[in-house]
Write a protein that holds these residues in place. Structure first.
Motif, mmCIF file in Angstrom:
data_model
loop_
_atom_site.group_PDB
_atom_site.id
_atom_site.type_symbol
_atom_site.label_atom_id
_atom_site.label_comp_id
_atom_site.label_asym_id
_atom_site.label_seq_id
_atom_site.Cartn_x
_atom_site.Cartn_y
_atom_site.Cartn_z
ATOM 1 N N ALA A 175 -39.708 -30.504 -2.651
ATOM 2 C CA ALA A 175 -40.521 -30.320 -1.500
ATOM 3 C C ALA A 175 -41.916 -29.244 -1.706
ATOM 4 C CB ALA A 175 -39.549 -29.705 -0.441
ATOM 5 N N LYS A 176 -42.763 -29.161 -1.064
ATOM 6 C CA LYS A 176 -43.808 -28.224 -1.202
ATOM 7 C C LYS A 176 -43.269 -27.003 -0.697
ATOM 8 C CE LYS A 176 -47.682 -31.136 -0.384
ATOM 9 N NZ LYS A 176 -48.784 -31.749 0.580
ATOM 10 N N LYS A 177 -43.709 -25.630 -1.183
ATOM 11 C CA LYS A 177 -43.292 -24.405 -0.649
ATOM 12 C C LYS A 177 -43.210 -24.257 0.645
ATOM 13 C CE LYS A 177 -44.039 -20.052 -3.258
ATOM 14 N NZ LYS A 177 -44.919 -19.337 -3.941
ATOM 15 N N ARG B 276 -39.602 -40.603 -0.717
ATOM 16 C CA ARG B 276 -40.574 -39.806 -1.825
ATOM 17 C C ARG B 276 -40.600 -40.385 -3.114
ATOM 18 N NH1 ARG B 276 -44.141 -36.564 0.142
ATOM 19 N NH2 ARG B 276 -45.360 -35.834 -1.886
ATOM 20 N N ALA B 277 -39.746 -40.760 -3.498
ATOM 21 C CA ALA B 277 -39.684 -41.376 -5.006
ATOM 22 C C ALA B 277 -40.381 -42.987 -4.964
ATOM 23 C CB ALA B 277 -38.316 -41.651 -5.380
ATOM 24 N N ALA B 278 -40.583 -43.575 -3.880
ATOM 25 C CA ALA B 278 -41.011 -45.022 -3.753
ATOM 26 C C ALA B 278 -42.767 -44.740 -3.443
ATOM 27 C CB ALA B 278 -40.515 -45.458 -2.473
ATOM 28 N N SER C 140 -45.487 -37.501 7.893
ATOM 29 C CA SER C 140 -46.963 -37.219 7.567
ATOM 30 C C SER C 140 -47.136 -37.098 6.342
ATOM 31 C CB SER C 140 -47.452 -35.799 8.503
ATOM 32 O OG SER C 140 -48.646 -35.462 8.216
ATOM 33 N N ASP C 141 -46.307 -36.190 5.557
ATOM 34 C CA ASP C 141 -46.683 -36.022 4.156
ATOM 35 C C ASP C 141 -46.449 -37.249 3.255
ATOM 36 O OD1 ASP C 141 -46.781 -33.311 4.479
ATOM 37 O OD2 ASP C 141 -44.809 -32.754 3.740
ATOM 38 N N THR D 103 -48.581 -38.744 14.899
ATOM 39 C CA THR D 103 -48.608 -38.057 13.642
ATOM 40 C C THR D 103 -48.889 -39.081 12.763
ATOM 41 O OG1 THR D 103 -46.627 -36.779 14.628
ATOM 42 C CG2 THR D 103 -46.654 -37.136 12.239
ATOM 43 N N ASN D 104 -48.345 -40.213 12.903
ATOM 44 C CA ASN D 104 -48.529 -41.235 11.890
ATOM 45 C C ASN D 104 -50.263 -41.641 11.512
ATOM 46 O OD1 ASN D 104 -45.974 -41.183 11.256
ATOM 47 N ND2 ASN D 104 -45.802 -43.539 11.247
#
Length: 176
Positions: A68-70, A81-83, A112-113, A155-156
Motif C-alpha cells: 500500500a502507498k505510504k 490488487r494483484a489482478a 479508486s486506487d 468515486t468510480n
C-alpha cells in the motif's frame, strides 16, 4: 471500649508498617541509583565491535502485490490488487478486478486506487511504458470507455476519468 483500643492499635500498626515499607523502598531506590552511578564511572570506555553485515539470501518467496502507498492501510482485497497488473490481458484477472471495484464493502479509496492505477501496474516500465505496452494501453482505454457510463458511484466515475486521462497521455507520449 476494648474494640476501640483494638482498632486504634491496628491503625497505628498499619501506619508504622507503611512508614517502614516506604523507608525500605526509598533506601532500595537510593542504593540502586548509587550502584548504577558507580558502575557507570568505573566502566571502561571500550567500544564494542559492530556485528557482521547480514547475509542477503535470494528472494525465495513468490512475488506479492505492491505494498500500500505510504500512509494508506493495506488493501482489503489483495487479490484484486494483484489482478490489476493483468487487466486488459487476462479475462480472469479482469473479472476479479471488476468485482472489487464494484464492491460497495471495499473502502472508496481502495476502489479508486484500483481504477486509477490502470496507468501504472502491468507495464514493462511503470514510469515510462514502451511501444510494446501500446496494446495494453488501448485495451484499458476500451475497457474504461465501456465501464465508465455504468460506474457504480461518483468515486468510480472520477477514478475512471483520471485513469482515462493518464492513459491517453501515455499513448500520446508513445506516439511522439
Amino acid at each position: 471500649m476494648s474494640s476501640r483500643i483494638s482498632f486504634g492499635i491496628i491503625g497505628i500498626t498499619a501506619i508504622a508498617l507503611a512508614a517502614m515499607l516506604y523507608s525500605q523502598l526509598h533506601q532500595s531506590a537510593a542504593t540502586a541509583r548509587a550502584i548504577r552511578e558507580k558502575t557507570a564511572e568505573e566502566a571502561p570506555s571500550v567500544q564494542t565491535p559492530l556485528p557482521p553485515a547480514p547475509v542477503i539470501l535470494p528472494d525465495l518467496v513468490p512475488a506479492r502485490p505492491a505494498p500500500a502507498k505510504k500512509g494508506k492501510p493495506p488493501p482489503q482485497d489483495p487479490a484484486a490488487r494483484a489482478a490489476l497488473s493483468l487487466v486488459g490481458k487476462d479475462a480472469t484477472a479482469e473479472q476479479i478486478w471488476l468485482e472489487a471495484i464494484n464492491n460497495p464493502n471495499l473502502p472508496r479509496q481502495e476502489r479508486s486506487d484500483l481504477i486509477e492505477d490502470l496507468n501504472e501496474d502491468g507495464f514493462s516500465n511503470r514510469k515510462q511504458p514502451t511501444p510494446a505496452d501500446l496494446p495494453l494501453i488501448e485495451a484499458r482505454l476500451k475497457l474504461i470507455e465501456r465501464l465508465m457510463p455504468e460506474a457504480t458511484d461518483e468515486t468510480n466515475l472520477n477514478a475512471f476519468g483520471e485513469a482515462r486521462k493518464d492513459l491517453i497521455n501515455l499513448r500520446a507520449k508513445l506516439g511522439q
